[in-house]
Write an enzyme that holds these catalytic residues in place. Structure first.
Site, short mmCIF file in Angstrom:
data_model
loop_
_atom_site.label_atom_id
_atom_site.label_comp_id
_atom_site.label_asym_id
_atom_site.label_seq_id
_atom_site.Cartn_x
_atom_site.Cartn_y
_atom_site.Cartn_z
N ASP A 7 0.86 -1.18 0.00
CA ASP A 7 0.00 0.00 0.00
C ASP A 7 0.90 1.23 0.00
O ASP A 7 1.68 1.44 0.93
CB ASP A 7 -0.89 -0.02 1.25
CG ASP A 7 -1.96 1.05 1.24
OD1 ASP A 7 -1.79 2.06 0.51
OD2 ASP A 7 -2.96 0.90 1.96
N ASP A 105 -2.58 2.57 -6.22
CA ASP A 105 -1.60 2.57 -5.12
C ASP A 105 -1.66 1.33 -4.24
O ASP A 105 -1.23 1.35 -3.09
CB ASP A 105 -1.76 3.83 -4.27
CG ASP A 105 -3.16 3.97 -3.68
OD1 ASP A 105 -4.02 3.11 -3.95
OD2 ASP A 105 -3.40 4.95 -2.95
N GLU A 106 -2.16 0.23 -4.79
CA GLU A 106 -2.26 -1.01 -4.02
C GLU A 106 -2.00 -2.22 -4.92
O GLU A 106 -2.48 -2.25 -6.06
CB GLU A 106 -3.64 -1.18 -3.39
CG GLU A 106 -4.03 -0.13 -2.37
CD GLU A 106 -5.44 -0.33 -1.87
OE1 GLU A 106 -5.66 -0.18 -0.66
OE2 GLU A 106 -6.32 -0.65 -2.69
#
Length: 352
Positions: A7, A105-106
């Site tokens: 993350d 973003d993961e």
């Protein structure tokens, strides 16, 4: 299976800090400006200097500026963030071929064939964190566990810039102790419904009849929670990113009037179809952003491709469903198409 979840910490704001180091240490707020009026729109993300004062994703920009008038407010630059994200995802692919990109973003990595145990997984997580920091100057948080859900929970516990392993024994403990609102994929509204049924912890889902649970939150979520509570959840890493095309537009004023909302919805469909090129969608979702910036969506998948005319008629039905099931006014309305097939010019491939 051993899953490693990555993350990227307060990603948009952190990219802005990397590009402009003078922002470091200052409260930075990245915003989606709607253009309705000055400062209309919502916060996309904020760094931790801003978050500690209560400025967080989803709140109106006007409210954020009341809380923190001296913060640095920046417009969201999605293309810039996407470039950084793509580079980081390519770094992650060096550690596993089995990677599921969950968002900008993961990402989830199946590292089962890369490590023998959680100790080695932890060391690999540290290596990944250091590599990303070295190459991109971006800090990330890493969560590691037996499946995707508990790997994400581990990361949530370790934020920011942390690393945590939830081993099999801790999974069992969390099944007993985890608040239902902290289960990934269970939003506040669903959690409130569950708590009215007496379901406060994840394990409590096993004490209620399945049909009653299904009637309250739907079959998919009910099965998801039951599988977690039984420690049977084992959804694999999906290496293909789900591709979708869509558009959301901001209305001039918040509304629940179907006829007032329809022109904005049709505009979103028109602009989305322009971007489809030769792809034909089989799935359509209408996405509504409510007056309090919550997101509500309803969708349908067809056995064949959807023509634009079908998209218009089906979107109205889905919008009506949203209005019937949710009493809040709608602020933004849009559509998302997915499950594409290639256009071959044959009418039989359309569901009209």
């Amino acid at each position: 299976m051993i899953v490693l979840f990555v993350d990227f910490d307060y990603f948009y704001a952190q990219v802005e800090e990397v590009l402009n180091p003078s922002l470091k240490g200052k409260p930075v707020v990245v915003c989606v400006f709607s253009g309705r009026f000055e400062d209309s729109g919502a916060v996309a993300t904020a760094n931790y200097e801003a978050r500690k004062f209560g400025v967080k994703a989803g709140i109106p920009i006007v409210e954020a500026k009341k809380i923190l008038p001296n913060a640095v407010y920046l417009p969201m630059r999605k293309e810039v963030y996407q470039q950084v994200s793509s580079r980081i995802m390519n770094l992650l692919r060096e550690y596993s071929e089995k990677i599921e990109i969950a968002s900008i973003d993961e990402a989830y990595l199946d590292i089962s064939d890369k490590v023998r145990d959680y100790r080695e997984a932890y060391n690999l997580g540290l290596e990944i964190k250091n590599k990303i920091l070295e190459k991109e100057k971006i800090t990330v948080t890493v969560g590691i566990s037996k499946n995707k859900v508990f790997a994400k929970i581990a990361a949530d516990m370790a934020k920011p810039n942390g690393i945590k392993v939830i081993d099999d024994e801790e999974v069992k403990r969390l099944i007993r102790e985890l608040d239902i609102a902290d289960v990934p994929g269970i939003g506040n509204i669903t959690a409130e419904k569950l708590k009215k049924l007496g379901i406060n912890k994840l394990v409590d889902t096993l004490s209620i009849e399945f049909d009653k649970l299904k009637g309250m939150i739907g079959e998919a979520k009910a099965k998801y929670l039951i599988s977690l509570a039984r420690d049977e959840y084992n959804e694999p890493i999906r290496t293909r990113v789900r591709k979708s095309i869509g558009r959301i537009v901001t209305m001039k004023r918040n509304s629940r009037n179907l006829e007032e909302i329809k022109p904005y919805l049709f505009r979103a469909i028109e602009e989305s179809y322009y971007k489809l090129d030769k792809r034909i969608p089989k799935a359509i979702h209408v996405v509504a952003v409510t007056e309090d910036l919550d997101i509500v969506s309803r969708g349908r998948t067809f056995p064949h491709g959807i023509s634009k005319e079908t998209a218009y008629s089906e979107s109205v039905k889905l919008l009506q469903k949203i209005l019937e099931e949710d009493e809040r006014k709608i602020r933004r309305i849009g559509v998302r198409f997915s499950k594409f097939i290639e256009a071959i010019g044959l009418d039989k491939f359309f569901d009209t």
